[in-house]
Design a protein around this motif. Structure first.
Motif, PDB file in Angstrom:
ATOM      1  N   ALA A   1      -0.444  -1.418 -10.494  1.00  0.00           N
ATOM      2  CA  ALA A   1      -0.637  -2.410  -9.444  1.00  0.00           C
ATOM      3  C   ALA A   1       0.716  -2.780  -8.870  1.00  0.00           C
ATOM      4  N   VAL A   2       0.683  -3.475  -7.746  1.00  0.00           N
ATOM      5  CA  VAL A   2       1.904  -3.944  -7.095  1.00  0.00           C
ATOM      6  C   VAL A   2       2.030  -5.442  -7.306  1.00  0.00           C
TER       7      VAL A   2
ATOM      8  N   ARG B   1       2.156   6.754  -6.679  1.00  0.00           N
ATOM      9  CA  ARG B   1       1.004   7.495  -7.228  1.00  0.00           C
ATOM     10  C   ARG B   1       1.145   8.989  -6.958  1.00  0.00           C
TER      11      ARG B   1
ATOM     12  N   TYR C   1       2.490   1.749  -3.471  1.00  0.00           N
ATOM     13  CA  TYR C   1       1.488   2.227  -4.429  1.00  0.00           C
ATOM     14  C   TYR C   1       1.178   3.707  -4.206  1.00  0.00           C
TER      15      TYR C   1
ATOM     16  N   GLU D   1       0.829  -1.209   0.000  1.00  0.00           N
ATOM     17  CA  GLU D   1       0.000   0.000   0.000  1.00  0.00           C
ATOM     18  C   GLU D   1       0.861   1.256   0.000  1.00  0.00           C
TER      19      GLU D   1
END
Length: 265
Positions: free
Chosen positions: A252-253, A234, A230, A227
């Motif tokens: 996505a990871v 972002r 990401y 999380e």
């Protein structure tokens, strides 16, 4: 083209890239059994692999290579420096000489309908490379274990349709975490790994109108969280100077212990 992360993380990496005609792996850093299982989930038999491209000789990139290559007689491609180190590793066993194929950074080669370009990366290994793969007018790249990036790196990642890019660590988690000082310095150094922030900054330099998919990979188990990677990447894109927003792309990871979705380009 299709791109699937079978596993990506500090504990092991193996990425599938292919078309209907040609199938390859980039790295084999998990057990051969796990790679076989991943390929079956993609709908492939390991015997259908045309080759395995190795980025460098660290165990999280070659752990399953010996068993897989010998069992299915799969050609292995790597720089001569990497092959030399692989040959020294008794734990991987012996390789038939005809399976080992040396490649050179910036010298492209073909595997079926895939055109493959190795390019140099700065990492603490013998002669490491990342790989850019093209089929027709579609291009993807797998670029991890980047101690840092420069204009050379950016130039080799331009005009992609998809990329798996290292987002290894959160700087604050690394600085305050349990690793000894020398290891922290290695990871943060010019021959270590790319932080979440720098992954986002590099993305700002390579995003383009036809980029479809971004996978963040090679996350550290101890110094990162999916999380956090990401959100950090972002925000770097959204607040950066490039004309794009993170919502313009599928991002996505890639998981350490589970496969990514099958990305079709």
């Amino acid at each position: 083209m299709r791109l699937v992360s079978i596993a990506s993380g500090s504990s092991g990496n193996s990425i599938y890239v292919g078309t209907d005609q040609t199938h390859m792996l980039i790295d084999a850093g998990i057990s051969a059994k796990r790679i076989e299982k991943g390929l079956y989930e993609v709908g492939l038999k390991p015997s259908e692999l045309s080759g395995i491209c190795i980025t460098h000789e660290h165990s999280d990139h070659i752990r399953g290579l010996g068993v897989l290559a010998r069992k299915y007689s799969i050609p292995v491609y790597a720089t001569e420096g990497t092959l030399r180190e692989i040959r020294k590793m008794k734990s991987l066993g012996e390789y038939p000489a005809e399976l080992l194929n040396p490649v050179l950074p910036d010298a492209g080669f073909s595997m079926g309908d895939l055109d493959i370009l190795p390019f140099h990366i700065d990492h603490d290994a013998a002669d490491p490379v990342a790989y850019r793969v093209r089929s027709g007018n579609r291009s993807i790249a797998v670029a991890t274990d980047l101690g840092h990036y420069n204009q050379y790196t950016i130039d080799h990642l331009l005009d992609l349709d998809a990329v798996l890019l290292e987002s290894n660590h959160d700087l604050r988690m690394l600085e305050t975490g349990p690793y000894p000082y020398y290891l922290k310095r290695r990871i943060m150094g010019d021959f270590g790994h790319l932080s979440n922030e720098n992954a986002g900054r590099l993305l700002n330099c390579i995003l383009n109108d036809h980029m479809k998919h971004i996978l963040l990979g090679h996350l550290s188990k101890e110094n990162n969280m999916p999380e956090l990677a990401y959100e950090t990447v972002r925000l770097e894109v959204d607040m950066g100077e490039c004309p794009y927003q993170s919502s313009d792309f599928h991002m996505a990871v890639a998981g350490r212990d589970e496969m990514s979705e099958i990305l079709t380009i």
